[in-house]
Design an enzyme around this catalytic site. Structure first.
Site, PDB file in Angstrom:
ATOM      1  N   CYS A  60      -1.016 -42.270  37.086  1.00 10.03           N
ATOM      2  CA  CYS A  60      -2.446 -42.610  37.047  1.00 10.03           C
ATOM      3  C   CYS A  60      -3.025 -42.538  38.471  1.00 10.03           C
ATOM      4  O   CYS A  60      -2.415 -43.033  39.418  1.00 10.03           O
ATOM      5  CB  CYS A  60      -2.625 -44.026  36.482  1.00 10.03           C
ATOM      6  SG  CYS A  60      -4.356 -44.490  36.345  1.00 10.03           S
ATOM      7  N   CYS A  64      -4.249 -49.628  41.145  1.00  3.48           N
ATOM      8  CA  CYS A  64      -4.108 -51.038  40.725  1.00  3.48           C
ATOM      9  C   CYS A  64      -2.766 -51.588  41.235  1.00  3.48           C
ATOM     10  O   CYS A  64      -1.704 -51.040  40.883  1.00  3.48           O
ATOM     11  CB  CYS A  64      -4.203 -51.139  39.217  1.00  3.48           C
ATOM     12  SG  CYS A  64      -5.621 -50.238  38.565  1.00  3.48           S
ATOM     13  N   CYS A  67       0.248 -52.413  38.783  1.00  5.42           N
ATOM     14  CA  CYS A  67       0.582 -51.535  37.653  1.00  5.42           C
ATOM     15  C   CYS A  67       1.756 -50.584  37.899  1.00  5.42           C
ATOM     16  O   CYS A  67       1.810 -49.878  38.917  1.00  5.42           O
ATOM     17  CB  CYS A  67      -0.652 -50.741  37.252  1.00  5.42           C
ATOM     18  SG  CYS A  67      -0.398 -49.826  35.714  1.00  5.42           S
ATOM     19  N   CYS A 104      -3.185 -50.937  19.210  1.00  2.19           N
ATOM     20  CA  CYS A 104      -3.879 -50.676  20.472  1.00  2.19           C
ATOM     21  C   CYS A 104      -3.189 -49.535  21.217  1.00  2.19           C
ATOM     22  O   CYS A 104      -1.998 -49.636  21.525  1.00  2.19           O
ATOM     23  CB  CYS A 104      -3.824 -51.902  21.373  1.00  2.19           C
ATOM     24  SG  CYS A 104      -4.396 -53.386  20.565  1.00  2.19           S
ATOM     25  N   CYS A 135      -7.737 -50.119  18.427  1.00  2.96           N
ATOM     26  CA  CYS A 135      -8.206 -50.462  19.772  1.00  2.96           C
ATOM     27  C   CYS A 135      -7.689 -49.377  20.706  1.00  2.96           C
ATOM     28  O   CYS A 135      -6.582 -48.860  20.507  1.00  2.96           O
ATOM     29  CB  CYS A 135      -7.645 -51.825  20.193  1.00  2.96           C
ATOM     30  SG  CYS A 135      -8.115 -52.279  21.881  1.00  2.96           S
ATOM     31  N   CYS A 195     -12.808 -55.826  24.089  1.00  2.12           N
ATOM     32  CA  CYS A 195     -11.622 -56.603  24.435  1.00  2.12           C
ATOM     33  C   CYS A 195     -11.569 -56.573  25.953  1.00  2.12           C
ATOM     34  O   CYS A 195     -11.393 -55.502  26.543  1.00  2.12           O
ATOM     35  CB  CYS A 195     -10.385 -55.929  23.825  1.00  2.12           C
ATOM     36  SG  CYS A 195      -8.845 -56.665  24.379  1.00  2.12           S
ATOM     37  N   ARG A 267      -6.231 -63.920  23.686  1.00  2.00           N
ATOM     38  CA  ARG A 267      -4.871 -63.398  23.477  1.00  2.00           C
ATOM     39  C   ARG A 267      -3.931 -63.762  24.607  1.00  2.00           C
ATOM     40  O   ARG A 267      -4.198 -63.498  25.779  1.00  2.00           O
ATOM     41  CB  ARG A 267      -4.898 -61.872  23.308  1.00  2.00           C
ATOM     42  CG  ARG A 267      -3.487 -61.317  23.082  1.00  2.00           C
ATOM     43  CD  ARG A 267      -3.441 -59.870  22.622  1.00  2.00           C
ATOM     44  NE  ARG A 267      -4.432 -59.604  21.624  1.00  2.00           N
ATOM     45  CZ  ARG A 267      -5.448 -58.751  21.789  1.00  2.00           C
ATOM     46  NH1 ARG A 267      -5.552 -58.078  22.899  1.00  2.00           N
ATOM     47  NH2 ARG A 267      -6.318 -58.570  20.837  1.00  2.00           N
TER      48      ARG A 267
HETATM   49  N1  SAM Z   1      -5.803 -47.319  32.422  1.00  2.00           N
HETATM   50  C1  SAM Z   1      -6.539 -48.173  31.590  1.00  2.00           C
HETATM   51  C2  SAM Z   1      -7.204 -49.300  32.347  1.00  2.00           C
HETATM   52  O1  SAM Z   1      -6.748 -49.656  33.400  1.00  2.00           O
HETATM   53  O2  SAM Z   1      -8.183 -49.827  31.828  1.00  2.00           O
HETATM   54  C3  SAM Z   1      -5.732 -48.748  30.450  1.00  2.00           C
HETATM   55  C4  SAM Z   1      -4.313 -49.192  30.633  1.00  2.00           C
HETATM   56  S1  SAM Z   1      -4.032 -50.572  31.701  1.00  2.00           S
HETATM   57  C5  SAM Z   1      -2.267 -50.571  31.833  1.00  2.00           C
HETATM   58  C6  SAM Z   1      -4.440 -51.994  30.705  1.00  2.00           C
HETATM   59  C7  SAM Z   1      -4.336 -53.355  31.319  1.00  2.00           C
HETATM   60  O3  SAM Z   1      -2.992 -53.782  31.371  1.00  2.00           O
HETATM   61  C8  SAM Z   1      -4.816 -53.540  32.731  1.00  2.00           C
HETATM   62  O4  SAM Z   1      -6.200 -53.661  32.813  1.00  2.00           O
HETATM   63  C9  SAM Z   1      -4.142 -54.840  33.135  1.00  2.00           C
HETATM   64  O5  SAM Z   1      -4.991 -55.935  32.871  1.00  2.00           O
HETATM   65  C10 SAM Z   1      -2.904 -54.897  32.231  1.00  2.00           C
HETATM   66  N2  SAM Z   1      -1.676 -54.779  33.033  1.00  2.00           N
HETATM   67  C11 SAM Z   1      -1.200 -53.651  33.606  1.00  2.00           C
HETATM   68  N3  SAM Z   1      -0.083 -53.900  34.308  1.00  2.00           N
HETATM   69  C12 SAM Z   1       0.166 -55.218  34.196  1.00  2.00           C
HETATM   70  C13 SAM Z   1       1.170 -56.087  34.715  1.00  2.00           C
HETATM   71  N4  SAM Z   1       2.141 -55.647  35.510  1.00  2.00           N
HETATM   72  N5  SAM Z   1       1.131 -57.395  34.371  1.00  2.00           N
HETATM   73  C14 SAM Z   1       0.153 -57.863  33.576  1.00  2.00           C
HETATM   74  N6  SAM Z   1      -0.828 -57.086  33.071  1.00  2.00           N
HETATM   75  C15 SAM Z   1      -0.835 -55.790  33.365  1.00  2.00           C
HETATM   76 FE1  SF4 Z   2      -4.093 -46.714  35.830  1.00  3.14          FE
HETATM   77 FE2  SF4 Z   2      -2.533 -48.840  35.530  1.00  3.14          FE
HETATM   78 FE3  SF4 Z   2      -4.841 -49.071  36.801  1.00  3.14          FE
HETATM   79 FE4  SF4 Z   2      -4.835 -48.610  34.124  1.00  3.14          FE
HETATM   80  S1  SF4 Z   2      -4.062 -50.431  35.175  1.00  3.14           S
HETATM   81  S2  SF4 Z   2      -6.102 -47.649  35.681  1.00  3.14           S
HETATM   82  S3  SF4 Z   2      -2.998 -47.330  33.973  1.00  3.14           S
HETATM   83  S4  SF4 Z   2      -3.088 -47.853  37.473  1.00  3.14           S
END
Ligand code: SAM
Ligand code: SF4
Ligand code: DTB
Length: 353
Positions: A60, A64, A67, A104, A135, A195, A267
Site C-alpha cells: 500500500c 500508516c 499497518c 467485510c 461492507c 463504519c 465493535r
Molecule cells: N486501506 C484502507 C484504509 O486504510 O482505509 C482499508 C484497510 S485498513 C487495513 C483498515 C483499518 O484497519 C485501518 O483504518 C485501521 O484502523 C485498522 N488497522 C490496520 N492495522 C491495524 C493494526 N495493526 N492494529 C489495529 N488496527 C489496525
Molecule cells: Fe494502506 Fe494499511 Fe494505511 Fe489502509 S491502513 S491505507 S492498507 S497502509
C-alpha cells in the site's frame, strides 16, 4: 457532570471537556451509565458478527505507522493481487455458515483505481446474493465511486478516522484528516451506512481518544458502526514497540463511545487475541455489541471461532442477524422490556440519584 441514565438523546454537539469528564468518572459509574444507555437502545445480550477478508494484500502506498500492509514498513507480509471474485464468494459462504451476518472486504489501497471497480462491484453483488450484509474498505473514494458502490447495494463503507485530528500526523502523513472526512461525506451522499472508528494504544493521550470520539459523534449523523481497535503491534512497523495501553482505559473508551453514540453498533475489533476473557466481557458490559469473528482479521490472527463460541456461551450472549430479526430476538426484547419495567418500579434503587 450529569449521570442521568434516562437521557439517550442523540447529540452532535459534544465538546472535549465534557467527554474527558466522562472518561474521568469512577469506573463503576461510567460502566453503569454506559450499560443503562445500552439497554435502552439494544438487546444487551445480542452480538452482531462480522467477518473480514483481505481482497488485496500489501504494497500500500500510504504510510500508516501501525499497518502491516504499508509499503513504507518493512514487514514480513506476503503481497497478493486482487483476489478472484469466485474465491471471495467462497469465503463469504463459509463465513455465513459460521454465523457471520456481515462480510467485510478490505483492500490495501490508497483509493480504488477505475480498472478495479468492475471487480469490486461484482463482489458486492454476489455477496449480497448470499443474503449477507456487505461492507468494503478500499481507501479514499470519489463521490462517483461511492455512488457506484451504493447503487450496487453496498450496505456499509468502513473508513476509520483512527485517532484525533491533533495526533493524526504522528500516525499518517500521506493523507490528511480532511481527506478522511471527505470520503465519509461521499459515502453518506451515496446513501450508504458508515463504519468508522479508530485504534487505541498508538501512544495517543486520553484527550486524543476523546477527540476521536468527538469527531465521530459530531458528524452530521453518527456512524452506524464504530469499530474500536486495540493496536496489534506488528514487527517492522514504527509502532512495533509501543507501550501497552491500560486495559481499563480501553474499556473506558468503549463505554464513552456507547454513551456518545447510543444507537450505533460499537465493535470490539482488532486486538481481541491480546485480551483475556474478563476484559472482553467488560467491553461487552461497557456497550460493545459487535465483533469480528474468524481465525484471521485482514493479515493478522484473531481469537479462534471455537474460543469465541465458548466465551459467548459462558456469557449468555446470542448472535444477532441484523438483516432479519428472529423470533428469538423478539422474545429477548420482550424479556428486556419486562426488566426495564421492573427497573422503573420504585423498589429499584438508583444509586446515581
Ligand atoms: N486501506 C484502507 C484504509 O486504510 O482505509 C482499508 C484497510 S485498513 C487495513 C483498515 C483499518 O484497519 C485501518 O483504518 C485501521 O484502523 C485498522 N488497522 C490496520 N492495522 C491495524 C493494526 N495493526 N492494529 C489495529 N488496527 C489496525
Ligand atoms: Fe494502506 Fe494499511 Fe494505511 Fe489502509 S491502513 S491505507 S492498507 S497502509
Ligand atoms: C477495522 O476497524 N478493523 C478491521 C476492519 N476495520 C477493516 C481491520 C483490522 C486489521 C488488523 C490488522 C490486520 O489484520 O492486518
Amino acid at each position: 457532570m450529569t449521570t442521568n441514565t434516562s437521557n439517550t438523546q442523540i447529540r452532535h454537539d459534544w465538546c472535549l471537556t465534557e467527554i474527558v469528564q466522562l472518561f474521568e468518572l469512577p469506573l463503576n459509574d461510567l460502566l453503569f451509565l454506559a450499560q443503562s444507555i445500552h439497554r435502552q437502545n439494544f438487546d444487551p445480550n445480542a452480538l452482531q458478527i462480522s467477518r473480514l477478508l483481505s481482497i488485496k494484500t500489501g504494497a500500500c502506498p500510504e504510510d500508516c505507522k501501525y499497518c502491516a500492509q504499508s509499503g513504507h514498513n518493512q514487514t514480513e507480509l506476503e503481497k497478493e493481487k486482487l483476489l478472484e471474485v469466485a474465491s471471495v464468494i467462497e469465503a463469504a459462504r463459509k463465513a455465513k455458515a459460521e454465523g457471520a451476518s456481515r462480510f467485510c472486504m478490505g483492500a490495501a489501497w490508497r483509493c480504488p483505481m477505475d480498472k478495479d471497480m468492475p471487480y469490486v462491484l461484482e463482489m458486492v453483488r454476489e455477496v449480497k446474493a448470499l443474503g449477507m450484509e456487505t461492507c468494503m474498505t478500499l481507501g479514499m473514494l470519489t463521490l462517483e465511486q461511492a455512488h457506484q458502490l451504493g447503487s450496487e447495494g453496498l450496505d456499509y463503507y468502513n473508513h476509520n478516522l483512527d485517532t484525533s485530528e491533533a495526533y493524526y500526523d504522528q500516525i499518517v502523513t500521506t493523507r490528511t484528516y480532511q481527506d478522511r472526512l471527505d470520503t465519509l461525506q461521499h459515502v453518506r451522499d451515496a446513501g450508504m451506512k458508515i463504519c468508522s472508528g479508530g485504534i487505541l494504544g498508538m501512544g495517543e493521550s486520553r484527550e486524543d481518544r476523546a477527540g476521536l470520539l468527538m469527531q465521530l459523534a459530531n458528524l452530521p449523523e453518527h456512524p452506524e458502526s464504530v469499530p474500536i481497535n486495540m493496536l496489534i503491534k506488528i514487527a517492522g512497523t514504527p509502532l512495533a514497540d509501543e507501550e501497552d495501553l491500560d486495559s481499563f482505559e480501553f474499556v473506558r473508551t468503549v463505554a464513552v463511545a456507547r454513551i456518545m453514540m447510543p444507537r450505533s453498533w460499537v465493535r470490539l475489533s482488532a486486538g481481541r487475541e491480546s485480551m483475556n476473557d474478563q476484559m472482553q466481557a467488560l467491553c461487552y458490559f461497557a456497550g460493545a455489541n459487535s465483533v469480528f469473528c474468524g481465525d484471521k482479521l485482514l493479515t493478522t490472527g484473531n481469537t479462534t471461532v471455537s474460543d469465541d463460541k465458548s466465551l459467548f456461551e459462558r456469557l449468555g450472549l446470542n448472535t444477532v442477524d441484523t438483516q432479519a430479526p428472529t423470533e428469538e430476538l423478539n422474545r429477548d426484547m420482550a424479556v428486556l422490556a419486562e426488566l426495564k419495567r421492573s427497573a422503573e418500579n420504585e423498589l429499584f434503587f438508583n444509586a446515581m440519584e
